[in-house]
Design a protein around this motif. Structure first.
Motif, mmCIF file in Angstrom:
data_model
loop_
_atom_site.group_PDB
_atom_site.id
_atom_site.type_symbol
_atom_site.label_atom_id
_atom_site.label_comp_id
_atom_site.label_asym_id
_atom_site.label_seq_id
_atom_site.Cartn_x
_atom_site.Cartn_y
_atom_site.Cartn_z
ATOM 1 N N VAL A 174 49.076 36.482 86.118
ATOM 2 C CA VAL A 174 50.073 36.149 86.924
ATOM 3 C C VAL A 174 51.319 35.809 86.030
ATOM 4 C CG1 VAL A 174 51.324 34.363 88.309
ATOM 5 C CG2 VAL A 174 49.158 35.116 88.963
ATOM 6 N N LEU A 175 51.186 35.028 85.044
ATOM 7 C CA LEU A 175 52.462 34.703 84.144
ATOM 8 C C LEU A 175 52.736 35.911 83.278
ATOM 9 C CD1 LEU A 175 51.653 30.942 83.081
ATOM 10 C CD2 LEU A 175 52.757 31.699 85.275
ATOM 11 N N ARG A 176 51.738 36.425 82.794
ATOM 12 C CA ARG A 176 51.993 37.845 82.072
ATOM 13 C C ARG A 176 52.801 38.718 82.846
ATOM 14 N NH1 ARG A 176 49.012 42.615 80.813
ATOM 15 N NH2 ARG A 176 47.115 41.999 81.672
ATOM 16 N N PHE A 177 52.437 39.287 84.047
ATOM 17 C CA PHE A 177 53.087 40.250 84.741
ATOM 18 C C PHE A 177 54.574 39.611 85.233
ATOM 19 C CE2 PHE A 177 49.077 41.842 85.891
ATOM 20 C CZ PHE A 177 49.096 43.040 85.269
ATOM 21 N N ALA A 178 54.812 38.259 85.565
ATOM 22 C CA ALA A 178 55.935 37.872 85.866
ATOM 23 C C ALA A 178 56.933 37.813 84.553
ATOM 24 C CB ALA A 178 55.811 36.200 86.207
ATOM 25 N N ALA A 179 56.370 37.758 83.553
ATOM 26 C CA ALA A 179 57.445 37.868 82.101
ATOM 27 C C ALA A 179 57.655 39.184 81.898
ATOM 28 C CB ALA A 179 56.581 37.225 80.991
ATOM 29 N N ARG A 180 56.638 40.233 81.978
ATOM 30 C CA ARG A 180 56.846 41.460 81.445
ATOM 31 C C ARG A 180 57.664 42.234 82.555
ATOM 32 N NH1 ARG A 180 51.709 45.285 81.074
ATOM 33 N NH2 ARG A 180 52.395 46.821 82.421
ATOM 34 N N LEU A 181 57.454 41.937 83.835
ATOM 35 C CA LEU A 181 58.140 42.444 84.858
ATOM 36 C C LEU A 181 59.443 42.034 85.383
ATOM 37 C CD1 LEU A 181 55.273 43.835 86.986
ATOM 38 C CD2 LEU A 181 56.281 45.182 85.413
ATOM 39 N N GLU A 182 59.656 40.738 84.847
ATOM 40 C CA GLU A 182 60.836 39.892 85.144
ATOM 41 C C GLU A 182 60.621 39.875 86.654
ATOM 42 O OE1 GLU A 182 63.895 42.096 82.852
ATOM 43 O OE2 GLU A 182 64.073 40.160 82.058
ATOM 44 N N PHE A 183 59.574 39.345 87.397
ATOM 45 C CA PHE A 183 59.705 39.129 88.721
ATOM 46 C C PHE A 183 59.459 37.697 88.851
ATOM 47 C CE2 PHE A 183 57.265 43.248 90.931
ATOM 48 C CZ PHE A 183 58.073 43.957 90.248
ATOM 49 N N ASP A 184 59.758 37.382 90.214
ATOM 50 C CA ASP A 184 59.460 35.796 90.484
ATOM 51 C C ASP A 184 58.149 35.640 91.011
ATOM 52 O OD1 ASP A 184 62.187 35.203 90.184
ATOM 53 O OD2 ASP A 184 62.724 35.924 92.123
ATOM 54 N N ILE A 185 57.550 34.417 90.757
ATOM 55 C CA ILE A 185 56.395 34.122 91.326
ATOM 56 C C ILE A 185 56.251 33.287 92.721
ATOM 57 C CG2 ILE A 185 54.088 32.930 90.557
ATOM 58 C CD1 ILE A 185 55.023 32.882 87.720
ATOM 59 N N GLU A 186 55.745 33.957 93.674
ATOM 60 C CA GLU A 186 55.666 33.386 94.875
ATOM 61 C C GLU A 186 55.226 31.908 94.819
ATOM 62 O OE1 GLU A 186 53.294 32.027 98.372
ATOM 63 O OE2 GLU A 186 52.258 32.955 96.714
ATOM 64 N N PRO A 187 55.880 30.812 95.646
ATOM 65 C CA PRO A 187 55.503 29.492 95.387
ATOM 66 C C PRO A 187 54.087 29.074 95.614
ATOM 67 C CG PRO A 187 57.323 29.958 96.948
ATOM 68 C CD PRO A 187 56.838 31.550 96.749
ATOM 69 N N ARG A 188 53.320 29.374 96.473
ATOM 70 C CA ARG A 188 51.826 29.161 96.598
ATOM 71 C C ARG A 188 51.099 29.632 95.181
ATOM 72 N NH1 ARG A 188 48.254 30.009 100.735
ATOM 73 N NH2 ARG A 188 49.056 32.160 100.428
ATOM 74 N N THR A 189 51.425 30.917 95.107
ATOM 75 C CA THR A 189 50.750 31.498 93.816
ATOM 76 C C THR A 189 50.958 30.691 92.334
ATOM 77 O OG1 THR A 189 51.077 33.816 94.729
ATOM 78 C CG2 THR A 189 50.737 33.666 92.313
ATOM 79 N N PHE A 216 50.388 38.139 74.083
ATOM 80 C CA PHE A 216 51.543 37.985 73.012
ATOM 81 C C PHE A 216 51.718 39.342 72.097
ATOM 82 C CE2 PHE A 216 52.310 33.284 72.641
ATOM 83 C CZ PHE A 216 51.317 33.080 73.592
ATOM 84 N N MET A 217 50.976 40.360 72.068
ATOM 85 C CA MET A 217 51.101 41.461 71.274
ATOM 86 C C MET A 217 51.498 42.510 71.991
ATOM 87 S SD MET A 217 50.286 39.823 68.691
ATOM 88 C CE MET A 217 50.522 41.331 67.169
ATOM 89 N N ASN A 218 52.182 42.376 73.461
ATOM 90 C CA ASN A 218 52.642 43.359 74.154
ATOM 91 C C ASN A 218 54.052 43.501 74.224
ATOM 92 O OD1 ASN A 218 50.365 44.805 74.289
ATOM 93 N ND2 ASN A 218 49.794 43.707 76.364
ATOM 94 N N GLY A 219 54.860 42.732 73.549
ATOM 95 C CA GLY A 219 56.255 42.985 73.421
ATOM 96 C C GLY A 219 57.162 41.991 74.355
ATOM 97 N N PHE A 220 56.557 41.191 75.024
ATOM 98 C CA PHE A 220 57.085 39.931 75.630
ATOM 99 C C PHE A 220 56.488 38.598 75.483
ATOM 100 C CE2 PHE A 220 57.065 44.317 77.664
ATOM 101 C CZ PHE A 220 58.305 44.293 78.306
#
Ligand code: ATP
Ligand code: MG
Length: 415
Positions: A174-189, A216-220
């Motif tokens: 969840v955190l990886r995709f949020a960081a990489r895509l610059e998405f928000d995380i849904e509150p319950r998630t 850590f090695m994928n650029g974000f």
């Protein structure tokens, strides 16, 4: 919706062939998500109702990988397509051959097959549960993933705490995709992570290291690490050492700069090694430990050596850092007091050391983050200019012979 040129020829071929044989088959997951975002997918996964054995019969190059979560690798030219059979629902307490769960509800085995609907529900995020039929050219969206892509939201499918218990690695995904895509995380998630965060400690250290590489090695690494820290997962993932001395601004700055440098190199397609980033992230802990040992009377070289050994050992309780990286980390640390000494007789030897360049870079980071003066790096810059041919010249001898992959291996829920 998409052009067929958006898909690799391998993916198109695999889907066609499976459908020709009477199976359902779709491109699924990250590739569909990335295409919706207008990004070029880095690889293609296919989901089908064919069983691994049936997939094997369709492709001569197919190989079944993994036991706890079987997938099939199909080679097409230089490409490898990962083909998975639709996962189905199962009672977690049956303890059958196909599915098995631990006491906390973690799935130890997940080979119960099902329908497309079941499969969509068992995926981690709505944005990863999108299927595309490259033959009929239709998108199948059972979990409203498209809406979440458009709204830029990371949302776990189902009840977040239950899904995290089944597989705690989903929290870091969840955190990886949020960081990489610059998405928000849904509150319950987001909020459920606080409940289940410690379960990350039960994940086998080898799987955590694989995840660490993806994080850590994928650029974000910098934004990902900030999120991991914010949610209290960083120390579950890497151990307490990563937070040692983190209350000092020099330590924070050093770690941050190491990550932003690594991210920049990845963006520029230059080589990166996990050894350097790990050495930098654990440097504050190692330095602190070495100081303690020196206060007890050990010499600087000895103290650094023992400290490095201890910090690596402690980190390996969480992350199974492969020896080729942990030896390098310790070399990079051992070189720090040696560089500081600036002994004329040792100059050529040190320059030739295979980790000289990385050790020098760590020294630069230490100076830039305000911990040290810059006489030492000035000295070694001058030496490198004087003997450029020596720098890192001992490199080939040791490790690069059987160079192994440093890219993350791809693993599925249970490894
Ligand atoms: P990337 O671009 O990083 O490859 P991805 O979405 O393709 O992103 P993978 O790790 O390749 O991610 O996994 C492929 C698909 O498998 C995901 O899209 C997701 O649907 C599913 N998946 C992977 N890991 C899990 C998990 N731990 N739990 C549930 N589903 C998962
Ligand atoms: Mg993928």
């Amino acid at each position: 919706m998409f052009e067929s040129s958006d898909f690799s020829s391998g993916a198109v071929h695999v889907v066609e062939r499976l459908q020709d044989q009477g199976f359902e088959a779709y491109v699924v997951g990250g590739a569909v998500r990335d295409l919706l975002l207008g990004k070029k997918p880095k690889d293609f996964d296919v989901a089908t109702n064919a069983t691994p054995e049936q997939i094997k019969q369709c492709f001569r190059s197919a190989r079944i990988i993994g036991r706890r979560f079987q997938i099939v690798h199909v080679r097409s030219g230089r490409e490898i397509i990962e083909v998975t059979t639709f996962r189905g629902h199962h009672d977690t307490d049956t303890g059958s051959q196909a599915a098995q769960a631990s006491q906390s509800g973690r799935l130890l085995r997940d080979n119960v097959y099902g329908s497309l609907d079941d499969d969509a529900r068992r995926r981690d995020l709505t944005i990863n549960a999108l299927y595309y039929d490259t033959v009929a050219q239709t998108l199948i969206d059972k979990m409203d993933g498209q809406a979440d892509v458009a709204a830029r939201i990371i949302r776990i499918i189902g009840a977040p705490a239950d899904r995290y218990r089944e597989d705690p690695v989903r929290m870091v995904r969840v955190l990886r995709f949020a960081a990489r895509l610059e998405f928000d995380i849904e509150p319950r998630t987001r909020s459920a992570i606080a409940e289940t965060g410690t379960l990350l400690r039960d994940i086998p250290a080898a799987r955590l290291f694989d995840e660490w590489l993806k994080l850590f090695m994928n650029g974000f690494s910098a934004p990902t690490c900030a999120l991991l820290r914010e949610h209290g997962l960083l120390t579950h993932l890497m151990g307490d050492g990563v937070d040692a001395a983190h209350d000092t601004s020099a330590a924070q700055l050093l770690q941050h700069q190491a990550m932003t440098n690594t991210d920049r190199r990845v963006a520029e397609d230059r080589p990166v090694t996990p050894a350097f980033l790990l050495a930098a992230l654990f440097w504050p802990a190692t330095e602190q430990r070495a100081d303690q040992l020196m206060a007890r009377g050990e010499s600087p070289l000895q103290a650094m050596h023992s400290a490095g050994q201890q910090i690596v050992q402690e980190a390996c309780q969480h992350l199974a850092i492969p020896k080729r990286f942990s030896f390098a980390m310790r070399d990079i640390w051992d070189l720090q007091p040696r560089l500081e000494r600036r002994q004329p007789k040792k100059v050529k030897d040190l320059l030739a050391h295979r980790w000289f360049r990385a050790a020098f870079d760590l020294r630069l980071l230490r100076e830039a983050s305000g911990g040290e003066g810059d006489e030492c790096s000035d000295f070694w810059s001058a030496q490198q200019q004087q003997y450029p041919e020596l720098v890192g010249s001992k490199r080939e001898r040791r490790e690069d012979k059987g160079r192994r992959r440093t890219r993350p291996r791809r693993r599925k829920p249970e490894a």
